[in-house]
Design a protein around this motif. Structure first.
Motif, PDB file in Angstrom:
ATOM      1  N   GLY A 131       0.802  -1.214   0.000  1.00  0.00           N
ATOM      2  CA  GLY A 131       0.000   0.000   0.000  1.00  0.00           C
ATOM      3  C   GLY A 131       0.832   1.259   0.000  1.00  0.00           C
ATOM      4  O   GLY A 131       0.380   2.321   0.440  1.00  0.00           O
ATOM      5  N   SER A 132       2.062   1.146  -0.507  1.00  0.00           N
ATOM      6  CA  SER A 132       2.995   2.275  -0.430  1.00  0.00           C
ATOM      7  C   SER A 132       4.137   2.075  -1.416  1.00  0.00           C
ATOM      8  O   SER A 132       4.707   0.983  -1.490  1.00  0.00           O
ATOM      9  CB  SER A 132       3.548   2.412   0.993  1.00  0.00           C
ATOM     10  N   PHE A 133       4.462   3.131  -2.164  1.00  0.00           N
ATOM     11  CA  PHE A 133       5.628   3.071  -3.049  1.00  0.00           C
ATOM     12  C   PHE A 133       6.921   3.011  -2.239  1.00  0.00           C
ATOM     13  O   PHE A 133       7.842   2.270  -2.571  1.00  0.00           O
ATOM     14  CB  PHE A 133       5.646   4.295  -3.975  1.00  0.00           C
TER      15      PHE A 133
ATOM     16  N   GLN B  94      -3.941 -10.049  -9.436  1.00  0.00           N
ATOM     17  CA  GLN B  94      -4.197 -11.487  -9.316  1.00  0.00           C
ATOM     18  C   GLN B  94      -3.520 -12.259 -10.442  1.00  0.00           C
ATOM     19  O   GLN B  94      -2.965 -13.346 -10.214  1.00  0.00           O
ATOM     20  CB  GLN B  94      -5.703 -11.760  -9.307  1.00  0.00           C
ATOM     21  N   ARG B  95      -3.539 -11.701 -11.664  1.00  0.00           N
ATOM     22  CA  ARG B  95      -2.860 -12.365 -12.767  1.00  0.00           C
ATOM     23  C   ARG B  95      -1.352 -12.385 -12.548  1.00  0.00           C
ATOM     24  O   ARG B  95      -0.676 -13.381 -12.837  1.00  0.00           O
ATOM     25  CB  ARG B  95      -3.184 -11.662 -14.095  1.00  0.00           C
TER      26      ARG B  95
ATOM     27  N   LEU C 147      -3.971   1.547 -12.738  1.00  0.00           N
ATOM     28  CA  LEU C 147      -3.893   0.402 -11.835  1.00  0.00           C
ATOM     29  C   LEU C 147      -4.000   0.798 -10.372  1.00  0.00           C
ATOM     30  O   LEU C 147      -4.474   0.010  -9.547  1.00  0.00           O
ATOM     31  CB  LEU C 147      -2.580  -0.355 -12.058  1.00  0.00           C
ATOM     32  N   LEU C 148      -3.532   1.999 -10.039  1.00  0.00           N
ATOM     33  CA  LEU C 148      -3.485   2.449  -8.651  1.00  0.00           C
ATOM     34  C   LEU C 148      -4.062   3.850  -8.537  1.00  0.00           C
ATOM     35  O   LEU C 148      -3.864   4.696  -9.415  1.00  0.00           O
ATOM     36  CB  LEU C 148      -2.041   2.455  -8.137  1.00  0.00           C
TER      37      LEU C 148
ATOM     38  N   VAL D 125      -5.514   0.116  -4.800  1.00  0.00           N
ATOM     39  CA  VAL D 125      -5.605  -0.563  -6.081  1.00  0.00           C
ATOM     40  C   VAL D 125      -6.989  -0.350  -6.688  1.00  0.00           C
ATOM     41  O   VAL D 125      -8.002  -0.343  -5.991  1.00  0.00           O
ATOM     42  CB  VAL D 125      -5.286  -2.067  -5.913  1.00  0.00           C
ATOM     43  N   THR D 126      -7.047  -0.116  -8.013  1.00  0.00           N
ATOM     44  CA  THR D 126      -8.315   0.015  -8.715  1.00  0.00           C
ATOM     45  C   THR D 126      -8.872  -1.372  -9.038  1.00  0.00           C
ATOM     46  O   THR D 126      -8.201  -2.392  -8.821  1.00  0.00           O
ATOM     47  CB  THR D 126      -8.129   0.799 -10.017  1.00  0.00           C
ATOM     48  N   LEU D 127     -10.070  -1.428  -9.595  1.00  0.00           N
ATOM     49  CA  LEU D 127     -10.642  -2.711  -9.993  1.00  0.00           C
ATOM     50  C   LEU D 127      -9.784  -3.373 -11.075  1.00  0.00           C
ATOM     51  O   LEU D 127      -9.518  -4.576 -11.026  1.00  0.00           O
ATOM     52  CB  LEU D 127     -12.078  -2.523 -10.499  1.00  0.00           C
ATOM     53  N   ASP D 128      -9.339  -2.564 -12.052  1.00  0.00           N
ATOM     54  CA  ASP D 128      -8.441  -3.112 -13.074  1.00  0.00           C
ATOM     55  C   ASP D 128      -7.121  -3.539 -12.447  1.00  0.00           C
ATOM     56  O   ASP D 128      -6.547  -4.572 -12.817  1.00  0.00           O
ATOM     57  CB  ASP D 128      -8.184  -2.064 -14.167  1.00  0.00           C
TER      58      ASP D 128
END
Length: 301
Positions: free
Chosen positions: A17-19, A67-68, A48-49, A58-61
């Protein structure tokens, strides 16, 4: 940075949750991590974020891509480790209870590093619940039956438990002779990190688990303080034998009610269920089983 490395960077940013924390874990400059994710988003042409001043979400995409990535990276690591000469390398982060680390793991680490010279180990000492993914921990060792349903568990040891008290305490309260005749005795309360409640004393009687809660004037939530309180005569305690083996040998503590001991305590290693078990974690599990076996053998019957 190739595509696999970029995936690893992205996965770490999502999990931490952090760069900046991801960069610290990966030992990369923060700018490198940020640029890698920006280039990834530009190549995929999707956000993506979501970034705020305090949080990376994280976004839905991004969740679908994450996961991939997990699946792809697990397949790559599995393929690499299939070769007999594959050697684990990199940083392994393990959560562990402090007494177990000091008494079982640390004294035997030289053999571990001799066998796996390319591994670096970070031991995170805590009794509290650990969010493995968010805190960047690869696996955690915990005593007792695991309750975290989202984690996979493998038992690595079964610890012999004993009931003990100091000679000073026994001189004042007498030597207990039966588990069900403890009037006039006191226990030191140990507060569960999971429930916050006081754990009762327990005794195995003809294969049945019996519990007793005695009066107490002191309760604690740390293993070292629990033992120290017993050494100073504040009451009965129940602990793994290895934790007080030296105290028993030196006469600082005495075992009581040995014919009705507490039930043995299982130790499990927990790791995220949705991840392929990495080679680093696999070799650590195999080694830590042997470490606990060696500790039990050294402790004797």
């Amino acid at each position: 940075m190739d595509r696999f490395d970029t995936m690893r960077v992205f996965v770490r940013v999502v999990e931490r949750g952090s760069f900046s924390r991801a960069a610290e874990d990966l030992r990369l400059p923060a700018s490198t991590v940020t640029d890698a994710v920006k280039r990834l988003e530009a190549r995929l042409k999707v956000r993506l974020l979501e970034r705020t001043t305090r949080l990376v979400r994280v976004t839905l995409d991004g969740e679908a891509y994450y996961q991939r990535c997990l699946s792809i990276l697990a397949d790559v690591e599995e393929a690499d480790s299939a070769f007999t000469d594959a050697k684990p390398k990199g940083l392994l982060r393990v959560g562990v209870q402090g007494t177990q680390a000091r008494r079982v793991i640390v004294p035997r680490l030289r053999q571990f590093f001799d066998a796996y010279p390319d591994l670096e180990l970070f031991l995170s000492e805590s009794d509290r619940f650990v969010d493995l993914v968010r805190e960047g921990i690869d696996c955690v060792l915990r005593a007792g039956e695991p309750k975290e349903s989202d984690l996979s568990a493998r038992r690595v040891a079964l610890l012999r438990e004993v009931t003990v008290a100091s000679p000073d305490y026994l001189s004042r309260h007498g030597m207990p002779t039966r588990w069900d005749a403890l009037q006039g005795h006191r226990m030191i309360g140990f507060r569960s990190s999971a429930t916050g409640g006081i754990l009762p004393l327990e005794f195995m009687v003809d294969g049945q688990r019996r519990t007793v809660t005695l009066p107490m004037t002191l309760s604690v939530d740390g293993a070292d303080t629990y033992r120290a309180a017993a050494l100073h005569g504040h009451g009965l305690i129940q602990v793994p034998y290895y934790a007080v083996q030296r105290d028993l040998a030196e006469g600082a503590l005495c075992e009581v009610l040995a014919d009705t001991p507490p039930s043995p305590t299982p130790v499990h290693i927990l790791y995220p269920r949705n991840r392929q078990l990495s080679l680093r974690v696999r070799v650590f599990i195999d080694w830590v089983v042997k470490a606990y076996d060696a500790a039990a053998e050294a402790a004797g019957p």
